[in-house]
Design an enzyme around this catalytic site. Sequence first.
Site, PDB file in Angstrom:
ATOM      1  N   TYR A 164       0.849  -1.199   0.000  1.00 19.65           N
ATOM      2  CA  TYR A 164       0.000   0.000   0.000  1.00 19.65           C
ATOM      3  C   TYR A 164       0.880   1.242   0.000  1.00 19.65           C
ATOM      4  O   TYR A 164       1.381   1.668   1.043  1.00 19.65           O
ATOM      5  CB  TYR A 164      -0.965   0.010   1.199  1.00 19.65           C
ATOM      6  CG  TYR A 164      -1.968  -1.128   1.204  1.00 19.65           C
ATOM      7  CD1 TYR A 164      -2.212  -1.881   0.056  1.00 19.65           C
ATOM      8  CD2 TYR A 164      -2.679  -1.460   2.345  1.00 19.65           C
ATOM      9  CE1 TYR A 164      -3.127  -2.922   0.058  1.00 19.65           C
ATOM     10  CE2 TYR A 164      -3.604  -2.504   2.352  1.00 19.65           C
ATOM     11  CZ  TYR A 164      -3.811  -3.229   1.210  1.00 19.65           C
ATOM     12  OH  TYR A 164      -4.712  -4.273   1.218  1.00 19.65           O
TER      13      TYR A 164
ATOM     14  N   PHE B 225     -13.322  -4.668   0.721  1.00 21.74           N
ATOM     15  CA  PHE B 225     -14.331  -3.911  -0.035  1.00 21.74           C
ATOM     16  C   PHE B 225     -15.716  -4.081   0.619  1.00 21.74           C
ATOM     17  O   PHE B 225     -16.720  -4.337  -0.052  1.00 21.74           O
ATOM     18  CB  PHE B 225     -14.352  -4.366  -1.496  1.00 21.74           C
ATOM     19  CG  PHE B 225     -14.902  -3.328  -2.459  1.00 21.74           C
ATOM     20  CD1 PHE B 225     -14.700  -1.982  -2.263  1.00 21.74           C
ATOM     21  CD2 PHE B 225     -15.624  -3.712  -3.580  1.00 21.74           C
ATOM     22  CE1 PHE B 225     -15.199  -1.029  -3.135  1.00 21.74           C
ATOM     23  CE2 PHE B 225     -16.137  -2.774  -4.477  1.00 21.74           C
ATOM     24  CZ  PHE B 225     -15.919  -1.423  -4.242  1.00 21.74           C
ATOM     25  N   PRO B 226     -15.780  -3.938   1.959  1.00 29.30           N
ATOM     26  CA  PRO B 226     -17.020  -4.254   2.684  1.00 29.30           C
ATOM     27  C   PRO B 226     -18.168  -3.297   2.408  1.00 29.30           C
ATOM     28  O   PRO B 226     -19.328  -3.652   2.612  1.00 29.30           O
ATOM     29  CB  PRO B 226     -16.605  -4.151   4.156  1.00 29.30           C
ATOM     30  CG  PRO B 226     -15.446  -3.203   4.165  1.00 29.30           C
ATOM     31  CD  PRO B 226     -14.713  -3.475   2.880  1.00 29.30           C
ATOM     32  N   LEU B 227     -17.844  -2.089   1.930  1.00 31.04           N
ATOM     33  CA  LEU B 227     -18.895  -1.073   1.843  1.00 31.04           C
ATOM     34  C   LEU B 227     -19.661  -1.091   0.537  1.00 31.04           C
ATOM     35  O   LEU B 227     -20.665  -0.396   0.399  1.00 31.04           O
ATOM     36  CB  LEU B 227     -18.279   0.325   2.010  1.00 31.04           C
ATOM     37  CG  LEU B 227     -17.837   0.644   3.426  1.00 31.04           C
ATOM     38  CD1 LEU B 227     -16.986   1.894   3.427  1.00 31.04           C
ATOM     39  CD2 LEU B 227     -19.054   0.828   4.311  1.00 31.04           C
TER      40      LEU B 227
END
Length: 279
Positions: free
Chosen positions: A59, A204-206
């Site tokens: 990242y 990518f939970p949202l």
Amino acid sequence: MGTTFTIGGDLEVRRLGYGAMRITGDGIWGPPDDPEAAKAVLRRVLELGVNLIDTADSYGPEVSENLIAEALHPYPDDLVIATKGGLRRTGPGEWPTDAHPDRLRECCEGSLRRLRVDRIDLYQLHRPDPQVPLEDSLGALKELPDEGKIRHIGVSNVSVEQLERSRAVVDVVTVQNRYNLADRRAEDVLDACDAAGIGFIPWFPLATGDLARPGGPLDEIARAHDAKPGQLAIAWLLARSPVVLPIPGTASEQHLKENVAAAGLELEPDELERLAGAA
Ligand SMILES: NC(=O)c1ccc[n+]([C@@H]2O[C@H](COP(=O)([O-])OP(=O)(O)OC[C@H]3O[C@@H](n4cnc5c(N)ncnc54)[C@H](OP(=O)(O)O)[C@@H]3O)[C@@H](O)[C@H]2O)c1
């Protein structure tokens, strides 16, 4: 619904973590526009009671881990930092895999240095490398706990078959796969984790996609709870299984507050069913 999960039998975390991928530059490349603001978000993460932070050497690369150390070191005893290795970065948005054993050792050494720790709590194979037998990648990670460099091993972006092969080599304590209300392709992997008591970290939970459109199923239930569709997506994940550990990512203190508040949202069984059915 349990509010905590114990990773690997000894690391108790609250069941809403923070994903530190979004505190870098565009394309998850280079420093953020405002590093001080990114560090303020990280400090706020702890103030809000979150004690699981997910990052990776890739990242930035290196930017996210460095910011975490600059903002939060020395770390509180109960903070669990999970990082990953096994990718290279060749430019913004480019993530070639390299999970050769030597490379994984090099990734881990770099993360130890940047995070300023003697031992990494949870070290995850970022993605199986099609050029390297999975057993060889995990064989390299298997040596690291004995050397005192990592505590536990997780895998990411795996199929059920790859999870089983991984478990034949090491004790896998978490799986991190893409999973959310609108994208449930990893359902079988989540079920396997649930059955084995392995933590499942949905990335990518949202994402809610079309489900959050005005008049859509999320919109209606969100209004009933005076909540935002993204908060419902998090609450649904938490209700899905006690092994689920969502790690929503944000560079905004306001969004962070909303995401943490979502852990307190109680959805009725019929609402959960409507959401699951709509997806
Ligand atoms: N293992 C893997 O291969 C993999 C891949 C991707 C991600 N991950 C991990 O999973 C974490 C989460 O994934 P993600 O960041 O891709 O997806 P995400 O958490 O579902 O979504 C993040 C995006 O949503 C926005 N957002 C966050 N909270 C919001 C809110 N309350 N309201 C409106 N927008 C909001 C963020 O923008 P703002 O900054 O503007 O809030 C950001 O653009 C990452 O940080 C990373 O740690 C792992």
